[in-house]
Each structure stands twice: as structure tokens, then as C-alpha cells.
Design a protein around this motif. Structure first.
Motif, PDB file in Angstrom:
ATOM      1  N   ARG A 105      60.425 146.480   8.185  1.00 13.88           N
ATOM      2  CA  ARG A 105      59.859 147.401   8.189  1.00 13.88           C
ATOM      3  C   ARG A 105      60.585 148.905   8.654  1.00 13.88           C
ATOM      4  O   ARG A 105      60.053 149.908   8.025  1.00 13.88           O
ATOM      5  CB  ARG A 105      59.031 147.071   9.490  1.00 13.88           C
ATOM      6  CG  ARG A 105      58.173 146.084   9.957  1.00 13.88           C
ATOM      7  CD  ARG A 105      57.003 146.568  11.415  1.00 13.88           C
ATOM      8  NE  ARG A 105      57.879 145.643  11.844  1.00 13.88           N
ATOM      9  CZ  ARG A 105      58.074 145.019  12.139  1.00 13.88           C
ATOM     10  NH1 ARG A 105      56.726 144.206  11.469  1.00 13.88           N
ATOM     11  NH2 ARG A 105      58.389 143.893  13.647  1.00 13.88           N
ATOM     12  N   GLU A 131      60.494 152.278   6.461  1.00 14.39           N
ATOM     13  CA  GLU A 131      60.120 153.989   7.069  1.00 14.39           C
ATOM     14  C   GLU A 131      61.695 154.085   6.162  1.00 14.39           C
ATOM     15  O   GLU A 131      61.021 155.657   6.232  1.00 14.39           O
ATOM     16  CB  GLU A 131      60.346 153.341   8.323  1.00 14.39           C
ATOM     17  CG  GLU A 131      61.004 154.953   9.264  1.00 14.39           C
ATOM     18  CD  GLU A 131      61.169 154.618  10.469  1.00 14.39           C
ATOM     19  OE1 GLU A 131      62.460 154.734  11.145  1.00 14.39           O
ATOM     20  OE2 GLU A 131      60.463 154.336  11.813  1.00 14.39           O
ATOM     21  N   ARG A 144      65.166 148.662  16.352  1.00 10.69           N
ATOM     22  CA  ARG A 144      63.808 149.341  16.952  1.00 10.69           C
ATOM     23  C   ARG A 144      62.201 148.480  16.538  1.00 10.69           C
ATOM     24  O   ARG A 144      61.684 148.444  16.963  1.00 10.69           O
ATOM     25  CB  ARG A 144      63.552 151.337  16.192  1.00 10.69           C
ATOM     26  CG  ARG A 144      62.255 151.098  17.104  1.00 10.69           C
ATOM     27  CD  ARG A 144      62.073 153.425  17.427  1.00 10.69           C
ATOM     28  NE  ARG A 144      63.130 153.856  16.262  1.00 10.69           N
ATOM     29  CZ  ARG A 144      62.572 153.928  15.126  1.00 10.69           C
ATOM     30  NH1 ARG A 144      61.455 153.332  14.239  1.00 10.69           N
ATOM     31  NH2 ARG A 144      63.367 154.912  14.083  1.00 10.69           N
ATOM     32  N   LEU A 145      62.440 148.285  15.041  1.00 12.42           N
ATOM     33  CA  LEU A 145      61.146 147.936  15.081  1.00 12.42           C
ATOM     34  C   LEU A 145      60.964 146.287  14.879  1.00 12.42           C
ATOM     35  O   LEU A 145      60.230 145.730  14.395  1.00 12.42           O
ATOM     36  CB  LEU A 145      61.051 148.514  13.224  1.00 12.42           C
ATOM     37  CG  LEU A 145      60.858 149.774  13.221  1.00 12.42           C
ATOM     38  CD1 LEU A 145      60.967 150.624  11.752  1.00 12.42           C
ATOM     39  CD2 LEU A 145      59.504 150.076  13.664  1.00 12.42           C
TER      40      LEU A 145
END
Length: 311
Positions: A27, A31, A21-22
Motif C-alpha cells: 500500500r 501511495e 502508517r499503512l
């Protein structure tokens, strides 16, 4: 590595979902509050488990492989479902909840935009829309009620027609303005046709070939274009100006009313054999909240049909 039917560790799936997703291990690590090395190790473990690469590393960037792209969206949906399940576990026992099983396209295009009105009318009920194409077991209590699309006649359930359906060609006003004139069905020659390939289309006969044949249009190639397995995706592609869609009226009504789409041809609308039906289990009495929701659905359907008549 021999593939196995066992599920991989949940942490590995979580690392994959975040990284996909990122588009970044770093990242994803931020998260999930772990190190990038831990993310990389989890992804490697998952790739070994499934027996295929999921990412191509290019410098500091990531590119999903074909297998990774195929799984990314489904994995995100799965974690969203798990989060909803945990949320339900945390609710107070006395909280009133109503589960409604609905096909994804109808849920997104028709039901969800109207749902705030039910919440205003009956604020004490939390509605969980279970958007799925599967026919859940209402008799076993998998949902309080369902909205199903089809020809009807399921004698195992209580069934009541909510909305009839029809299809019509639609496109973006930009496509209509910038492209050649579309005054008759024959003018669709050379246009990109957007096909609704959801399972019920074959039952309805609501496909481009049938629509064109009924109007005596020749020379329009229906073998090309783009096919989608959900009706909502067909409409979204039309809004984006990707072509001309043969869309279901109930699902496309909001986009027509807002001007995001325009209807083509005065004789373009064709009724189909299917309709949307409210279904409930025969062996389970309806709760007051379910009865209130059904009454609200019927009222919204009447408003919808009135708005169709005004177009």
C-alpha cells in the motif's frame, strides 16, 4: 553498523512513514507510485542507517518494532510540517498570513475549535497555528504572537493574561454509571487515576497528590495510573473511559459542555498558579491582523469564562 548523526535520505524516511502508517509495503508503494521492492529497499537502507530493525515481517503483514513505533508518529508530523512549509512557499506574495505559536494541548482543545469564527470575521487572513511546546523566538520573527501557559512575569516580552486556569476531577459518564459511586475524594480509592505530567504541572502544584492532600483524603494510591506528557492526552483518555483525570478547565470545557465528560465533587475545583498569556515581541510592532486576532482572542476568552460560570 555504526550510528551516525547525519539524516538518512528523505526517500527512505518517506517510505518508512507511509509503510508505518499503512502497515503495508504494497500500500505504501501504491501511495508513493513506486514498486514494493523499492519500498523494501528504502526501509532496509534506513534500518542500516539507524542500526536497528524498524519492522518485523510476518507473512504479508508488518509489525513495527519498538524503535519503529517510537519514530512513526514523529515522522508523520515532520512530513506534515514540510508540506505546510512548501504550501507557504507556493502562496502568492501578497497573501496575508498570521503565525501564532501555541502549546499543542491549548491549540487542539481550546483554540482550534473556535478558530472558524475568526476566519469568518476576518476572511482575508490565513492563520497558521504553530503548535509547539518550545518557546519560539518572537523577537526574531518566528511567530507574530504566542499564547503561553505559566505563572507570567516574562519581562522580555509584552504579556497580557488571556485566561486564568483551574483543575478539577472529571470522568466519562459511562465510568460513573457503571462503576462504584464517586461522592467524595476518598471514593477515588481503587480508581485508575490519569495524571497530567506536562512540565507545567510541577510549577502549578496541580497534581493528584496535592489535590487529595488539600481535601484530607487518605488511602488513595497516586503512584499508579497512567501518565501523559500533554494535557490533551489526559482528557482524551478520560473521554475514552480509561480513568479519572485531574484536568485543566479551559481545555476540558468543551467536553464537559457536550456531556462527553462530567465533573466530580462539589468542592473539586482548585485554582492553579498559572494562566494563559498572550505574548508579543517588544522590538516588533504588531500588524493590524495581529491586533485583530488578539482582540478576537480576548472576546472568545470572555465567552469562555461566561460559559464556565453557567456550568
Amino acid at each position: 553498523m555504526v550510528q551516525t548523526s547525519r539524516l538518512p535520505p528523505l526517500n527512505a524516511l518517506r517510505a518508512f512513514e507511509a509503510a508505518a502508517r499503512l502497515e503495508s509495503f504494497a500500500r505504501a508503494a501504491d501511495e508513493l507510485a513506486v514498486t514494493p521492492g523499492a519500498i523494501s529497499q528504502q526501509i532496509r537502507q534506513l534500518e542500516e542507517h539507524v542500526g536497528t530493525p524498524l519492522f518485523v515481517r510476518q507473512g504479508r503483514g508488518l509489525i513495527l518494532t519498538e524503535a519503529g513505533r517510537a519514530a512513526a508518529g514523529i515522522t508523520s508530523e515532520a512530513f506534515e510540517t514540510l508540506e505546510r512549509a512548501v504550501s507557504l512557499m507556493r502562496q502568492p506574495v501578497h497573501r496575508r498570513a498570521l503565525t501564532v505559536s501555541v502549546a499543542p494541548s491549548f491549540a487542539g482543545k481550546w483554540l482550534a475549535p473556535r478558530l472558524f469564527r475568526f476566519q469568518e470575521e476576518v476572511p482575508g487572513v490565513e492563520v497558521w497555528i504553530a503548535a509547539t511546546s518550545e518557546r519560539v523566538d518572537l523577537a526574531a520573527g518566528a511567530a507574530d504572537l504566542g499564547i503561553r501557559y505559566g505563572p507570567g512575569g516574562d519581562m522580555t516580552l509584552n504579556e497580557e493574561t488571556l485566561l486564568p486556569e483551574e483543575v478539577l476531577p472529571v470522568c466519562s459518564p459511562d465510568l460513573l454509571r457503571d462503576g462504584p459511586a464517586l461522592n467524595r475524594a476518598q471514593d477515588l480509592h481503587g480508581q485508575t487515576l490519569l495524571h497530567d505530567a506536562s512540565p507545567e504541572t510541577e510549577v502549578d502544584g496541580a497534581d493528584w497528590a496535592s489535590w487529595l492532600k488539600a481535601r484530607g483524603a487518605r488511602g488513595v494510591d497516586v503512584s499508579g495510573g497512567v501518565r501523559f506528557n500533554q494535557s490533551a492526552l489526559v482528557i482524551d483518555a478520560a473521554v475514552a473511559g480509561r480513568g479519572v483525570a485531574l484536568a485543566k478547565r479551559a481545555l476540558v470545557q468543551n467536553d464537559l459542555a457536550s456531556g462527553r465528560l462530567v465533573a466530580l465533587f462539589p468542592d473539586g475545583t482548585t485554582p492553579v498558579r498559572s494562566a494563559y498569556h498572550i505574548v508579543t515581541a517588544r522590538n516588533r510592532p504588531l500588524s493590524p491582523d495581529a491586533r485583530a486576532f488578539i482582540a478576537w482572542l480576548k472576546a472568545e476568552a470572555r465567552v469562555h469564562e461566561h460559559s464556565v460560570d453557567e456550568l
